[in-house]
Design a protein around this motif. Structure first.
Motif, PDB file in Angstrom:
ATOM      1  N   ILE A  38      -1.989  -3.642   0.614  1.00 57.87           N
ATOM      2  CA  ILE A  38      -1.838  -2.308   0.225  1.00 57.87           C
ATOM      3  C   ILE A  38      -0.227  -2.059   0.002  1.00 57.87           C
ATOM      4  N   HIS A  39       0.492  -2.688   0.720  1.00 53.48           N
ATOM      5  CA  HIS A  39       1.910  -2.697   0.074  1.00 53.48           C
ATOM      6  C   HIS A  39       2.334  -3.177  -0.968  1.00 53.48           C
ATOM      7  N   ARG A  40       1.685  -4.429  -1.459  1.00 51.82           N
ATOM      8  CA  ARG A  40       1.961  -4.839  -2.710  1.00 51.82           C
ATOM      9  C   ARG A  40       1.325  -4.179  -3.667  1.00 51.82           C
ATOM     10  N   GLU A  41      -0.043  -3.781  -3.706  1.00 54.38           N
ATOM     11  CA  GLU A  41      -0.506  -3.214  -4.780  1.00 54.38           C
ATOM     12  C   GLU A  41      -0.205  -1.670  -5.153  1.00 54.38           C
ATOM     13  N   THR A  42       0.468  -1.087  -3.868  1.00 59.25           N
ATOM     14  CA  THR A  42       1.068   0.214  -4.029  1.00 59.25           C
ATOM     15  C   THR A  42       2.264   0.191  -4.765  1.00 59.25           C
TER      16      THR A  42
ATOM     17  N   PRO B 146       6.208   4.611  -4.713  1.00 58.74           N
ATOM     18  CA  PRO B 146       5.803   3.838  -3.627  1.00 58.74           C
ATOM     19  C   PRO B 146       6.663   3.766  -2.536  1.00 58.74           C
ATOM     20  N   ARG B 147       7.749   4.445  -2.503  1.00 57.75           N
ATOM     21  CA  ARG B 147       8.533   4.487  -1.374  1.00 57.75           C
ATOM     22  C   ARG B 147       7.774   5.341  -0.442  1.00 57.75           C
ATOM     23  N   MET B 148       7.042   6.118  -0.853  1.00 56.09           N
ATOM     24  CA  MET B 148       6.326   7.036   0.051  1.00 56.09           C
ATOM     25  C   MET B 148       5.232   6.349   1.108  1.00 56.09           C
ATOM     26  N   LEU B 149       5.078   5.107   0.856  1.00 53.04           N
ATOM     27  CA  LEU B 149       4.346   4.036   1.593  1.00 53.04           C
ATOM     28  C   LEU B 149       5.295   4.077   3.130  1.00 53.04           C
ATOM     29  N   SER B 150       4.520   3.980   4.246  1.00 56.05           N
ATOM     30  CA  SER B 150       4.920   3.944   5.677  1.00 56.05           C
ATOM     31  C   SER B 150       5.733   2.404   5.593  1.00 56.05           C
ATOM     32  N   GLY B 151       5.209   1.366   5.083  1.00 54.90           N
ATOM     33  CA  GLY B 151       5.722   0.062   5.072  1.00 54.90           C
ATOM     34  C   GLY B 151       5.671  -0.502   6.193  1.00 54.90           C
ATOM     35  N   HIS B 152       6.117  -1.887   6.600  1.00 53.26           N
ATOM     36  CA  HIS B 152       5.988  -2.643   7.653  1.00 53.26           C
ATOM     37  C   HIS B 152       6.339  -2.414   9.068  1.00 53.26           C
TER      38      HIS B 152
ATOM     39  N   TYR C 118      -1.900   9.267   1.149  1.00 55.60           N
ATOM     40  CA  TYR C 118      -1.193   8.566   0.041  1.00 55.60           C
ATOM     41  C   TYR C 118      -2.035   7.233  -0.160  1.00 55.60           C
ATOM     42  N   THR C 119      -1.810   5.993   0.065  1.00 56.72           N
ATOM     43  CA  THR C 119      -2.615   5.110  -0.326  1.00 56.72           C
ATOM     44  C   THR C 119      -3.349   4.289   1.204  1.00 56.72           C
TER      45      THR C 119
ATOM     46  N   PHE D  69      13.747  10.104  15.975  1.00 56.98           N
ATOM     47  CA  PHE D  69      14.045   8.646  15.793  1.00 56.98           C
ATOM     48  C   PHE D  69      14.505   8.183  14.336  1.00 56.98           C
ATOM     49  N   PRO D  70      15.740   7.381  14.351  1.00 53.79           N
ATOM     50  CA  PRO D  70      16.361   7.145  12.945  1.00 53.79           C
ATOM     51  C   PRO D  70      15.535   5.910  12.533  1.00 53.79           C
ATOM     52  N   ILE D  71      14.233   5.908  12.487  1.00 49.88           N
ATOM     53  CA  ILE D  71      13.419   5.012  11.859  1.00 49.88           C
ATOM     54  C   ILE D  71      13.011   5.023  10.424  1.00 49.88           C
ATOM     55  N   ARG D  72      13.416   4.141   9.598  1.00 49.49           N
ATOM     56  CA  ARG D  72      13.151   4.391   7.997  1.00 49.49           C
ATOM     57  C   ARG D  72      13.938   5.607   7.546  1.00 49.49           C
ATOM     58  N   ASP D  73      13.140   6.547   7.151  1.00 54.04           N
ATOM     59  CA  ASP D  73      13.506   7.729   6.908  1.00 54.04           C
ATOM     60  C   ASP D  73      13.562   8.863   7.861  1.00 54.04           C
TER      61      ASP D  73
END
Length: 213
Positions: free
Chosen positions: A26-30, A37-43, A67-68, A201-205
């Motif tokens: 999902i990460h790759r195809e998004t 694609p930055r809207m993806l939550s990610g790892h 999203y995806t 929490f200052p996690i990612r965004d």
């Protein structure tokens, strides 16, 4: 959007559980096929959402902004034995992609109810009592989504809102675009709400974690 130095970010991810093969897909195809694609939550954020779900063991989860499908699948990992997720998204162009990902997830995907529609109209029609709500949709309506869902959240339940640091714009007084102002107002609204306990929490965004008293 990423506040940690890249070396530290990589170290953190290397010392957290890995993504499943489907989540990596999902990460790759998004990133290959979908706008913004930055809207993806990610790892890292995905593992955080999974861990929260495992700690809460929710029976009912509401996600506003599919999203995806990455974040829904992460939270599904920690559902209680009979738990389900309702996830709402307005973007019908992604529907076939997302439904295929949920089908590929087998038992996890079968526990996700995916609704295409405007969350402002859909949420009032839902009758569940939520153990966990995840808000990750259009920023101007964050406060509205919070208000619409709040009474449906059980006492002791949680609301998590994504992107509350908004790439650092929230603490930059020169940034005055409508999304930044909306996130600032939302953060202040949460901080002043005496019905809840919260921590940012200052996690990612930025993840705003809210527990309803």
């Amino acid at each position: 959007m990423e506040f940690l130095p890249i070396e530290l970010q990589l170290y953190v991810e290397q010392h957290s559980n890995a993504e499943s093969p489907l989540l990596r897909r999902i990460h790759r195809e998004t990133h290959l096929n979908v706008l913004k694609p930055r809207m993806l939550s990610g790892h890292l954020q995905g593992r955080v959402l999974s861990m929260f779900a495992h700690m809460i063991r929710p029976q009912r989860v509401l996600e506003i902004g599919t999203y995806t499908g990455y974040s829904a699948l992460c939270m599904a990992e920690g559902l209680a034995s009979e738990g389900r997720i309702i996830t709402i998204d307005i973007n019908e162009e992604l529907e076939s992609m997302v439904r295929e990902y949920f089908r590929s997830a087998g038992n996890l995907g079968e526990r996700i109810d995916y609704i295409i529609g405007n969350a402002v109209h859909v949420i009032p029609t839902l009758t569940d009592s939520w153990d966990l709500v995840f808000i990750d949709a259009d920023k101007e309506n964050y406060a509205l989504y919070y208000d619409l869902a709040f009474d449906q959240v059980r006492s002791g339940g949680f609301i998590i809102a994504d992107n509350v640091l908004w790439s650092g714009k929230v603490f930059d007084p020169t940034k005055k675009d409508k999304d930044t102002k909306a996130i600032r107002a939302f953060n202040q609204k949460i901080h002043q709400d005496e019905r809840i306990e919260n921590v940012l929490f200052p996690i990612r965004d930025g993840l705003m974690i809210v527990r309803k008293k």
